[in-house]
Design an enzyme around this catalytic site. Structure first.
Site, PDB file in Angstrom:
ATOM      1  N   CYS A   1      43.016  33.837  30.789  1.00  0.00           N
ATOM      2  CA  CYS A   1      43.960  33.326  31.784  1.00  0.00           C
ATOM      3  C   CYS A   1      43.175  33.185  33.092  1.00  0.00           C
ATOM      4  O   CYS A   1      41.950  33.222  33.077  1.00  0.00           O
ATOM      5  CB  CYS A   1      45.171  34.245  31.928  1.00  0.00           C
ATOM      6  SG  CYS A   1      44.792  35.869  32.577  1.00  0.00           S
ATOM      7  N   ALA A   2      43.854  33.042  34.194  1.00  0.00           N
ATOM      8  CA  ALA A   2      43.158  32.844  35.463  1.00  0.00           C
ATOM      9  C   ALA A   2      42.380  34.091  35.905  1.00  0.00           C
ATOM     10  O   ALA A   2      41.215  34.004  36.279  1.00  0.00           O
ATOM     11  CB  ALA A   2      44.137  32.422  36.549  1.00  0.00           C
TER      12      ALA A   2
END
Length: 141
Positions: A101-102
Site C-alpha cells: 500500500c502507500a
C-alpha cells in the site's frame, strides 16, 4: 518528580495527549510482534521477486497505481478488498505474496484477510510504496 506531577495537573490536556501517544506507540510495537503477518524490507522484497517469483499485490487506488507501481505488480480493486474476494488469486496461492500500500498500514489488514482465506506465504512491504520509492527502486508507470 513533583514538577512533573504539578505540570500534569495544570495541563491535563497535554498530559492526556502524551499518555495516549505513548500507549499507541507501545501498541503498534506489540501488535507488530504478535501479528501473523510478517513485514519485509525493500531488499528482502527484491530477493523474493527475483529468487522465488513472488507476486506483488498493490492495494492502492487506481490513480495511485497508475502514477507508479512495482514492476509486475497486480492491483486489487477496492470493491474486491471490501468484499474480501480473493478467488481470482487462487492461481498464485503457492507463491510468496507481498501486499503493498502507500505506507504499509492498510496492507497489513489485507494480508491478514489473505491468511484467513488460506494463503500461507503472505507478507507486507514495510513502509509501502513510499519506502520502495525512497530506495530508488524501479517503478513502472
Amino acid at each position: 518528580m513533583e514538577q512533573l506531577i504539578e505540570f500534569a495537573g495544570n495541563n491535563m490536556l497535554l498530559a492526556g495527549a502524551w499518555v495516549a501517544l505513548v500507549i499507541m506507540l507501545i501498541y503498534s510495537y506489540v501488535a507488530g510482534f504478535t501479528s501473523g503477518v510478517k513485514e519485509v524490507s525493500t531488499h528482502e522484497t527484491t530477493l523474493l521477486i527475483n529468487k522465488e517469483d513472488a507476486v506483488i499485490f498493490d492495494t492502492r487506488t487506481p490513480k495511485e497505481f497508475k502514477a507508479g507501481h512495482i514492476l509486475g505488480a497486480r492491483q486489487i480493486k477496492p470493491e474486491e478488498l471490501r468484499a474480501k474476494d480473493f478467488k481470482k488469486l487462487e492461481k498464485v496461492k503457492d507463491k510468496p505474496i507481498i501486499v503493498v500500500c502507500a505506507m504499509g498500514n492498510t496492507a497489513r489488514g489485507v494480508a491478514a484477510s489473505l491468511i484467513k482465506d488460506g494463503f500461507e506465504n503472505v507478507r507486507v512491504l514495510k513502509g509501502g510504496m513510499n519506502a520502495w520509492s525512497a530506495a530508488n527502486l524501479p517503478v513502472s508507470k
